[in-house]
Scaffold this motif. Structure first.
Motif, PDB file in Angstrom:
ATOM      1  N   ALA A 133      33.065  32.379  47.369  1.00 43.98           N
ATOM      2  CA  ALA A 133      32.779  33.026  46.083  1.00 43.98           C
ATOM      3  C   ALA A 133      31.355  33.542  46.031  1.00 43.98           C
ATOM      4  O   ALA A 133      31.092  34.620  45.471  1.00 43.98           O
ATOM      5  N   GLY A 134      30.413  32.807  46.603  1.00 44.43           N
ATOM      6  CA  GLY A 134      29.021  33.256  46.623  1.00 44.43           C
ATOM      7  C   GLY A 134      28.841  34.511  47.450  1.00 44.43           C
ATOM      8  O   GLY A 134      28.076  35.416  47.079  1.00 44.43           O
ATOM      9  N   PHE A 135      29.524  34.567  48.581  1.00 49.83           N
ATOM     10  CA  PHE A 135      29.465  35.760  49.435  1.00 49.83           C
ATOM     11  C   PHE A 135      30.030  36.969  48.699  1.00 49.83           C
ATOM     12  O   PHE A 135      29.471  38.067  48.771  1.00 49.83           O
ATOM     13  N   GLU A 136      31.119  36.773  47.978  1.00 46.12           N
ATOM     14  CA  GLU A 136      31.750  37.876  47.253  1.00 46.12           C
ATOM     15  C   GLU A 136      30.878  38.366  46.107  1.00 46.12           C
ATOM     16  O   GLU A 136      30.883  39.565  45.791  1.00 46.12           O
ATOM     17  N   ARG A 137      30.096  37.484  45.501  1.00 49.50           N
ATOM     18  CA  ARG A 137      29.170  37.927  44.461  1.00 49.50           C
ATOM     19  C   ARG A 137      28.079  38.821  45.043  1.00 49.50           C
ATOM     20  O   ARG A 137      27.655  39.785  44.417  1.00 49.50           O
ATOM     21  N   GLU A 138      27.627  38.492  46.267  1.00 50.15           N
ATOM     22  CA  GLU A 138      26.611  39.314  46.925  1.00 50.15           C
ATOM     23  C   GLU A 138      27.200  40.599  47.493  1.00 50.15           C
ATOM     24  O   GLU A 138      26.477  41.585  47.688  1.00 50.15           O
TER      25      GLU A 138
END
Length: 417
Positions: free
Chosen positions: A59-64
């Motif tokens: 999820a963190g990667f997708e936010r970036e």
């Protein structure tokens, strides 16, 4: 490794004798990872708890990278080897897969894996873990999480026996005697003598004695004075009844440690949660962990899980960017809070959560001297030969004869190169 390995010879193009019958694609330089954000769907196979929990980290990667979507497919460990092998044979791989470290030689030799881009800094990882990604001098993946071995021991029984944690081979022998004779343990220490994976407990002693599994000429080196020293020392615990030579059922080692039948054993950080689950919070003060006692040098086993990108990946650029994200020290530390996988990146151990935990720092120090077995296509077959030899020697077979048989068996299997 926390997995079951099933070999499919026809899929790995290895003949019954273990020698390669198909060379696979020659190593090629991986494409550089592009600048900018990742886009498109990135498909990932991950096993066990890693597969169940990776979505939380993605999820963190997708936010970036808002134009990218990570799709994780959980795969049971006991079916993972077959699933990956079948996908390679059919040319229907995901972009990324978690791969057990001892599988790297097999899958790299098929020509199905992309070499690791040079933008990954090998020095950021523990040396023994990076070595698990290298096949024939080329890296084909990136270490994701670490596994190594240290010595668990009953602090209360050691205090009763009047001994301190051992730091050398001589001290380990006297420690085991004291834990049995004065501490009241039925086994001063349990050293696995039978069953799959016994080599993972034994080989740190081999490496500490100066032994290697494969020489600089690429040939097996099982029957050497150094290996004999290690195997004689290791099996002396069984022959003097300081350790059982019987095959334990899964879970029995920790259960016997908690109830006091075993004074010490060698295992990975993952057993911490199992011990506390069985012993309860009050048991935490009754046990400790220390680095493996040294022989001529310090050493332990290096394993865990590597991330690979397949040549048939539909989104190679996004895949490598996701692996780069997972390799950030802060992300590795966050992953530990989610899955409790020890970080493969050295800087991640400086995170406050890990740095203040002395139990974990023992494994961090152990990782600095951990070694990996050779990344060869036939390793699992060779490992089974070592397991068999350990069991024979622990049950009284002459060590010299065992090593000669082990050497001959390994030679007949071949390295697959």
């Amino acid at each position: 490794m926390r997995c079951l390995v099933v070999l499919i010879a026809s899929l790995l193009t290895i003949a019954a004798c273990g020698r390669e019958t198909q060379t696979g694609a020659a190593p090629t330089q991986a494409s550089a990872v592009s600048e900018g954000k990742a886009t498109g769907e990135i498909t990932v196979w991950a096993m066990g708890g890693e597969g169940e929990n990776l979505g939380k980290l993605a999820a963190g990667f997708e936010r970036e990278n808002p134009e990218a979507k990570v799709k994780v497919t959980p795969v049971p460990w006991d079916g993972a080897h077959n699933k990956i092998a079948n996908s390679i044979a059919a040319g229907q791989t995901p972009d990324i897969s978690l791969v057990g470290t001892t599988w790297m030689g097999e899958f790299a030799k098929t020509g199905a894996l992309q070499p690791t881009p040079s933008s990954f800094d090998r020095n950021a990882f523990f040396p023994g873990l990076w070595a698990t990604t290298e096949v024939g001098g080329t890296s084909y993946g990136v270490p994701w999480y670490a596994d190594t071995r240290s010595l668990y021991y009953r602090k209360d029984l050691a205090e009763k026996a009047g001994v301190k944690p051992p730091a050398t081979w001589d001290e380990l022998k006297s420690f085991a005697h004291a834990m049995k004779d004065k501490g009241g343990a039925a086994q001063g220490i349990n050293l696995q003598a039978a069953g799959s994976g016994a080599w993972q407990t034994f080989m740190p002693f081999g490496w500490q004695a100066g032994a290697e599994l494969v020489g600089s000429d690429g040939k097996f080196t099982m029957d050497t004075p150094q290996m004999r020293t290690a195997l004689e020392y290791y099996t002396s615990f069984h022959k003097s009844r300081l350790s059982s030579s019987e095959r334990l059922v899964p879970g029995a080692q920790v259960a016997d440690f908690v109830n006091g039948k075993i004074g010490a054993f060698i295992s990975g950080a993952y057993d911490r949660s199992v011990i506390l689950k069985q012993g309860g919070p009050e048991f935490e003060s009754k046990y400790g962990v220390t680095e493996l006692p040294k022989g001529d040098r310090a050493a332990s086993f290096a394993g865990g899980g590597d991330l690979v990108v397949f040549k048939s990946a539909k989104n190679s650029d996004g895949a490598w960017k996701f692996i780069k994200y997972l390799s950030r020290p802060q992300v590795q530390a966050e992953w530990f809070t989610i899955q409790a996988d020890p970080p493969a990146v050295q800087a991640a151990w400086q995170d406050p959560v890990l740095a203040k935990d002395e139990f974990l720092q023992v494994f961090s120090r152990q990782l600095k001297v951990a070694k990996a077995p050779p990344s060869i296509p036939t390793w699992e077959q060779v490992a089974a030969t070592i397991d068999s030899g350990i069991e024979q020697a622990a049950n009284g077979a002459p060590v010299g004869d065992v090593l000669k048989t082990m050497q001959a068996s390994a030679n007949s299997i071949g390295t697959g190169n």
